[in-house]
Design an enzyme around this catalytic site. Structure first.
Site, PDB file in Angstrom:
ATOM      1  N   GLU A 105       7.387  -0.960  -1.788  1.00 52.38           N
ATOM      2  CA  GLU A 105       6.778  -1.704  -0.682  1.00 52.38           C
ATOM      3  C   GLU A 105       6.710  -3.182  -1.043  1.00 52.38           C
ATOM      4  O   GLU A 105       6.849  -3.548  -2.224  1.00 52.38           O
ATOM      5  CB  GLU A 105       5.395  -1.132  -0.354  1.00 52.38           C
ATOM      6  CG  GLU A 105       5.489   0.308   0.122  1.00 52.38           C
ATOM      7  CD  GLU A 105       4.198   0.861   0.691  1.00 52.38           C
ATOM      8  OE1 GLU A 105       3.246   0.089   0.898  1.00 52.38           O
ATOM      9  OE2 GLU A 105       4.140   2.078   0.924  1.00 52.38           O
ATOM     10  N   HIS A 222      -1.089  -6.853   9.556  1.00 54.89           N
ATOM     11  CA  HIS A 222       0.127  -6.121   9.183  1.00 54.89           C
ATOM     12  C   HIS A 222       1.278  -6.663  10.018  1.00 54.89           C
ATOM     13  O   HIS A 222       1.136  -6.852  11.225  1.00 54.89           O
ATOM     14  CB  HIS A 222      -0.045  -4.620   9.411  1.00 54.89           C
ATOM     15  CG  HIS A 222       0.973  -3.808   8.680  1.00 54.89           C
ATOM     16  ND1 HIS A 222       2.287  -3.747   9.076  1.00 54.89           N
ATOM     17  CD2 HIS A 222       0.886  -3.070   7.549  1.00 54.89           C
ATOM     18  CE1 HIS A 222       2.959  -2.981   8.220  1.00 54.89           C
ATOM     19  NE2 HIS A 222       2.123  -2.559   7.283  1.00 54.89           N
ATOM     20  N   ARG A 263       2.787  -9.218   2.325  1.00 53.72           N
ATOM     21  CA  ARG A 263       2.458  -9.103   3.743  1.00 53.72           C
ATOM     22  C   ARG A 263       2.095 -10.405   4.426  1.00 53.72           C
ATOM     23  O   ARG A 263       2.457 -10.636   5.576  1.00 53.72           O
ATOM     24  CB  ARG A 263       1.259  -8.181   3.891  1.00 53.72           C
ATOM     25  CG  ARG A 263       1.704  -6.812   4.071  1.00 53.72           C
ATOM     26  CD  ARG A 263       0.600  -5.894   4.378  1.00 53.72           C
ATOM     27  NE  ARG A 263       1.178  -4.591   4.107  1.00 53.72           N
ATOM     28  CZ  ARG A 263       0.501  -3.492   3.965  1.00 53.72           C
ATOM     29  NH1 ARG A 263      -0.810  -3.510   4.086  1.00 53.72           N
ATOM     30  NH2 ARG A 263       1.108  -2.362   3.727  1.00 53.72           N
ATOM     31  N   HIS A 320      -5.336  -5.539  10.352  1.00 52.55           N
ATOM     32  CA  HIS A 320      -5.040  -4.286   9.661  1.00 52.55           C
ATOM     33  C   HIS A 320      -6.023  -3.932   8.552  1.00 52.55           C
ATOM     34  O   HIS A 320      -6.462  -2.793   8.446  1.00 52.55           O
ATOM     35  CB  HIS A 320      -3.637  -4.400   9.074  1.00 52.55           C
ATOM     36  CG  HIS A 320      -3.203  -3.205   8.293  1.00 52.55           C
ATOM     37  ND1 HIS A 320      -3.149  -1.944   8.857  1.00 52.55           N
ATOM     38  CD2 HIS A 320      -2.806  -3.056   6.994  1.00 52.55           C
ATOM     39  CE1 HIS A 320      -2.733  -1.081   7.938  1.00 52.55           C
ATOM     40  NE2 HIS A 320      -2.538  -1.722   6.804  1.00 52.55           N
ATOM     41  N   ARG A 355      -3.984  -8.424   0.227  1.00 49.51           N
ATOM     42  CA  ARG A 355      -3.902  -7.135  -0.469  1.00 49.51           C
ATOM     43  C   ARG A 355      -2.453  -6.717  -0.686  1.00 49.51           C
ATOM     44  O   ARG A 355      -1.628  -6.805   0.222  1.00 49.51           O
ATOM     45  CB  ARG A 355      -4.595  -6.058   0.369  1.00 49.51           C
ATOM     46  CG  ARG A 355      -4.419  -4.666  -0.172  1.00 49.51           C
ATOM     47  CD  ARG A 355      -5.099  -3.651   0.722  1.00 49.51           C
ATOM     48  NE  ARG A 355      -4.461  -3.528   1.994  1.00 49.51           N
ATOM     49  CZ  ARG A 355      -3.772  -2.449   2.395  1.00 49.51           C
ATOM     50  NH1 ARG A 355      -3.639  -1.413   1.605  1.00 49.51           N
ATOM     51  NH2 ARG A 355      -3.236  -2.403   3.600  1.00 49.51           N
ATOM     52  N   LEU A 361      -5.782   2.824  -0.870  1.00 54.66           N
ATOM     53  CA  LEU A 361      -6.150   4.221  -1.147  1.00 54.66           C
ATOM     54  C   LEU A 361      -6.491   4.362  -2.629  1.00 54.66           C
ATOM     55  O   LEU A 361      -7.424   5.069  -3.003  1.00 54.66           O
ATOM     56  CB  LEU A 361      -5.016   5.165  -0.759  1.00 54.66           C
ATOM     57  CG  LEU A 361      -4.841   5.416   0.740  1.00 54.66           C
ATOM     58  CD1 LEU A 361      -3.603   6.273   0.985  1.00 54.66           C
ATOM     59  CD2 LEU A 361      -6.068   6.081   1.348  1.00 54.66           C
TER      60      LEU A 361
HETATM   61  C1  LIG Z   1      -2.357   2.827  10.122  1.00 56.64           C
HETATM   62  C2  LIG Z   1      -2.821   2.568   8.725  1.00 56.64           C
HETATM   63  C3  LIG Z   1      -1.970   2.820   7.651  1.00 56.64           C
HETATM   64  C4  LIG Z   1      -2.391   2.569   6.339  1.00 56.64           C
HETATM   65  N1  LIG Z   1      -1.564   2.905   5.298  1.00 56.64           N
HETATM   66  C5  LIG Z   1      -2.020   2.752   4.024  1.00 56.64           C
HETATM   67  C6  LIG Z   1      -1.243   3.177   2.909  1.00 56.64           C
HETATM   68  O1  LIG Z   1      -0.158   3.713   3.065  1.00 56.64           O
HETATM   69  N2  LIG Z   1      -1.732   2.988   1.661  1.00 56.64           N
HETATM   70  C7  LIG Z   1      -2.948   2.415   1.432  1.00 56.64           C
HETATM   71  O2  LIG Z   1      -3.339   2.265   0.279  1.00 56.64           O
HETATM   72  N3  LIG Z   1      -3.712   2.028   2.484  1.00 56.64           N
HETATM   73  C8  LIG Z   1      -3.293   2.183   3.752  1.00 56.64           C
HETATM   74  N4  LIG Z   1      -4.083   1.792   4.799  1.00 56.64           N
HETATM   75  C9  LIG Z   1      -5.437   1.306   4.503  1.00 56.64           C
HETATM   76  C10 LIG Z   1      -6.299   2.496   4.083  1.00 56.64           C
HETATM   77  O3  LIG Z   1      -5.961   3.596   4.879  1.00 56.64           O
HETATM   78  C11 LIG Z   1      -7.774   2.189   4.235  1.00 56.64           C
HETATM   79  O4  LIG Z   1      -8.092   0.977   3.616  1.00 56.64           O
HETATM   80  C12 LIG Z   1      -8.612   3.279   3.588  1.00 56.64           C
HETATM   81  O5  LIG Z   1      -8.191   4.545   4.019  1.00 56.64           O
HETATM   82  C13 LIG Z   1     -10.078   3.076   3.914  1.00 56.64           C
HETATM   83  O6  LIG Z   1     -10.764   4.221   3.514  1.00 56.64           O
HETATM   84  P1  LIG Z   1     -12.330   4.284   3.589  1.00 56.64           P
HETATM   85  O7  LIG Z   1     -12.701   5.626   3.076  1.00 56.64           O
HETATM   86  O8  LIG Z   1     -12.903   3.092   2.956  1.00 56.64           O
HETATM   87  O9  LIG Z   1     -12.667   4.169   5.162  1.00 56.64           O
HETATM   88  P2  LIG Z   1     -12.193   5.072   6.393  1.00 56.64           P
HETATM   89  O10 LIG Z   1     -11.114   6.000   6.051  1.00 56.64           O
HETATM   90  O11 LIG Z   1     -11.960   4.154   7.541  1.00 56.64           O
HETATM   91  O12 LIG Z   1     -13.477   5.943   6.721  1.00 56.64           O
HETATM   92  C14 LIG Z   1     -14.650   5.360   7.235  1.00 56.64           C
HETATM   93  C15 LIG Z   1     -15.682   6.438   7.488  1.00 56.64           C
HETATM   94  O13 LIG Z   1     -16.937   5.831   7.779  1.00 56.64           O
HETATM   95  C16 LIG Z   1     -17.533   6.485   8.882  1.00 56.64           C
HETATM   96  N5  LIG Z   1     -18.502   5.561   9.494  1.00 56.64           N
HETATM   97  C17 LIG Z   1     -18.292   4.304   9.951  1.00 56.64           C
HETATM   98  N6  LIG Z   1     -19.442   3.798  10.409  1.00 56.64           N
HETATM   99  C18 LIG Z   1     -20.406   4.745  10.233  1.00 56.64           C
HETATM  100  C19 LIG Z   1     -21.784   4.822  10.498  1.00 56.64           C
HETATM  101  N7  LIG Z   1     -22.461   3.823  11.048  1.00 56.64           N
HETATM  102  N8  LIG Z   1     -22.421   5.970  10.185  1.00 56.64           N
HETATM  103  C20 LIG Z   1     -21.764   7.016   9.634  1.00 56.64           C
HETATM  104  N9  LIG Z   1     -20.457   6.987   9.348  1.00 56.64           N
HETATM  105  C21 LIG Z   1     -19.799   5.872   9.647  1.00 56.64           C
HETATM  106  C22 LIG Z   1     -16.356   6.867   9.758  1.00 56.64           C
HETATM  107  O14 LIG Z   1     -16.725   7.876  10.670  1.00 56.64           O
HETATM  108  C23 LIG Z   1     -15.382   7.349   8.667  1.00 56.64           C
HETATM  109  O15 LIG Z   1     -15.700   8.680   8.307  1.00 56.64           O
HETATM  110  C24 LIG Z   1      -3.682   2.030   6.108  1.00 56.64           C
HETATM  111  C25 LIG Z   1      -4.529   1.777   7.183  1.00 56.64           C
HETATM  112  C26 LIG Z   1      -4.117   2.050   8.476  1.00 56.64           C
HETATM  113  C27 LIG Z   1      -5.060   1.777   9.611  1.00 56.64           C
END
Ligand SMILES: Cc1cc2nc3c(=O)[nH]c(=O)nc-3n(C[C@H](O)[C@H](O)[C@H](O)COP(=O)(O)OP(=O)(O)OC[C@H]3O[C@@H](n4cnc5c(N)ncnc54)[C@H](O)[C@@H]3O)c2cc1C
Length: 478
Positions: A105, A222, A263, A320, A355, A361
């Site tokens: 990437e 993105h 990016r 993004h 980033r 992830l």
């Molecule tokens: C389309 C897309 C593709 C991506 N591809 C990649 C990739 O290939 N590799 C990579 O490293 N990163 C990638 N990313 C970025 C990565 O996916 C995210 O940064 C990462 O998954 C964030 O994980 P997280 O657990 O912090 O939050 P999230 O997965 O967003 O989870 C947030 C959680 O918080 C909960 N929540 C929010 N507010 C509240 C509240 N007030 N009360 C209770 N619960 C709440 C939600 O319900 C959810 O369960 C991508 C992102 C997107 C959008």
């Protein structure tokens, strides 16, 4: 708080340590950014690679803004976390010899991105982790339940939170520690690749509870989100397809950027091209890519009537990834005792101003584990019935006007005039974003000021820390 990759993994680690965990999630798994993640997880796993090389690529992408200690931790620990996932049952894609198939990437000097199901990495990981969390007797899953306020004791320690179901009264959840894993805030911008719940709820709650936020000016755009009319607008076409040879063309059919540059560079080149021509999109050419390797992308394209073996795909940048967040140390501790933040909600300083692809992830796993271990060491919450914390209603969704204003004034290019308008936006988090963007009087990575086009070396590694009053203070992090 939050059941994406960061929250699920932190919950499993804490439970394995013997903690009793309440996992609070507002939306179903399929609406987390983690579930939508495509390309994969960056980790130095091969003999020809090393954490030091991964760190060098991360630092170069970050535009002299990354906190080196956080970069070191990420790059040294992500290989072990990938192995943990394999032990927990995640099956990553392998080549014919059975070795992990590694993707390339933008900004990576070599192939180091592990993936699953082609571009369904997030889905595969979160399904495995959520199945484990659902059956772990130490974890109580509360869903759909929104956290609406943090509870703090007289000495300023976070001692739990207030949660709400869609109907009914708020309920107090006392806790030894609260780990915010609520994801980012890219859906505050009008055009986004993120699920609609990515509104920075954790940042709002933390700020309201007295925690410092950092680096809010750095929103990553993105480069290649589908540009369509209708609900599929903003669907992300992973950078991994460019790693496999996909090219970008302008309206004359000419290439105009190195498709595998970091990016910020690719997104800005596309934005400049769109400003120059007035066109809504540039064109992504996937015709040389084996599309069967990316089945979820192929399926979405088929849904909207595009055939990547024949058609060029209209793409344009979209908000993004939130590089800023709740300011934390290397164990996820925020500035409020007992309150932790991990994943996209946190700002360890790891990503600096840009980033590196697929580091997030990895960040969810590496810092999710560290925070869970540290949180288990916190003192037990005060006994008795916890008080219901006042519900500041900061987690209400923003209006369409606020989302349009963020896109217009805090988009790929900004200036003081537009940013000043954000300072009086009705949405509190938009005001804080405006304050952070205004304070950084330079251009760097994802933050490009037309009125301050140069990078100021004096601001290298100076992170803007922000209390709820909204006056940023620049500090260097060790
Ligand atoms: C389309 C897309 C593709 C991506 N591809 C990649 C990739 O290939 N590799 C990579 O490293 N990163 C990638 N990313 C970025 C990565 O996916 C995210 O940064 C990462 O998954 C964030 O994980 P997280 O657990 O912090 O939050 P999230 O997965 O967003 O989870 C947030 C959680 O918080 C909960 N929540 C929010 N507010 C509240 C509240 N007030 N009360 C209770 N619960 C709440 C939600 O319900 C959810 O369960 C991508 C992102 C997107 C959008």
């Amino acid at each position: 708080m939050g059941a994406g990759a960061a929250g699920l993994y932190a919950a499993l680690v804490a439970a394995a340590e013997g903690a009793s965990v309440a996992l609070v999630s507002r939306s179903p798994l399929a609406e987390t950014a983690s579930y939508w993640a495509q390309g994969g997880i960056a980790a130095a796993l091969t003999e020809g690679d090393s954490p030091a090389q991964h760190a060098a690529d991360t630092l170069a992408a970050a535009r002299d803004m990354a906190r080196e200690s956080a970069v070191r931790v990420l790059c040294e620990e992500s290989p072990a976390r990938v192995r943990d996932l394999q032990e927990l049952g995640v099956r990553f894609d392998a080549d014919r010899a059975g070795n992990l198939a590694l993707g390339l990437e933008g900004g990576h000097s070599q192939r180091r991105v592990v993936h699953a199901g082609g571009a369904a990495t997030g889905r595969r990981i979160t399904r495995t982790l959520s199945a484990l969390a659902a059956t772990d007797e130490r974890i109580t899953v509360l869903e759909p339940v929104a956290a609406s306020a943090l509870a703090t004791s007289g000495d300023g320690r976070c001692v739990g939170l207030t949660v709400r179901r869609r109907t009914g009264d708020p309920v107090a959840l006392p806790a030894r520690a609260v780990i915010l894993a609520t994801g980012g805030m890219a859906a505050l911008w009008q055009r986004t690749t993120n699920p609609r719940g990515a509104l920075g709820a954790g940042l709002s709650l933390a700020s309201d509870g007295g925690a410092l936020l950092a680096d809010l000016e750095f929103m990553q755009f993105h480069p290649t989100a589908l540009r369509l009319d209708g609900p599929r607008d903003g669907f992300l076409v992973t950078e991994a397809v460019r790693g496999e040879g996909a090219l970008l063309y302008d309206s004359q059919g000419e290439r105009f950027v190195d498709e595998l540059a970091p990016r910020d560079e690719v997104a800005l080149a596309i934005h400049t091209e769109l400003e120059r021509t007035g066109e809504p999109a540039v064109w992504l050419d996937m015709r040389s890519v084996e599309v069967e390797r990316f089945p979820n992308i192929a399926a979405t394209l088929a849904d909207v009537g595009l055939d990547p073996a024949r058609d060029l795909l209209p793409v344009a940048p979209a908000a993004h990834y939130t590089m800023g967040g709740v300011a934390t140390d290397l164990n996820g501790r925020s500035s409020v005792p007992g309150l932790y933040a991990v994943g996209e909600a946190a700002c360890t300083g790891l990503h600096g101003a840009n980033r590196l692809a697929s580091n997030s992830l990895a960040e969810c796993l590496v810092f999710g584990r560290r925070a869970a271990l540290a949180a288990c060491e916190e003192p037990a919450p005060p006994g008795g019935q916890a008080a219901i914390a006042p519900d500041p209603r900061m987690t209400e969704p923003p209006s369409g006007e606020t989302r349009a204003a963020l896109w217009r004034h805090a988009g790929l290019r900004r200036d003081a005039e537009g940013l000043s308008e954000l300072r009086s936006d009705p949405y509190p988090l938009a005001r804080l974003i405006g304050a952070a963007c205004l304070a950084r009087e330079e251009s760097r990575g994802a933050h490009q000021r037309t009125d301050h086009p140069a990078t100021e070396p004096g601001l290298d590694c100076m992170h803007a820390l922000l209390g709820s009053a909204g006056e940023p203070e620049f500090r260097r992090w060790q």
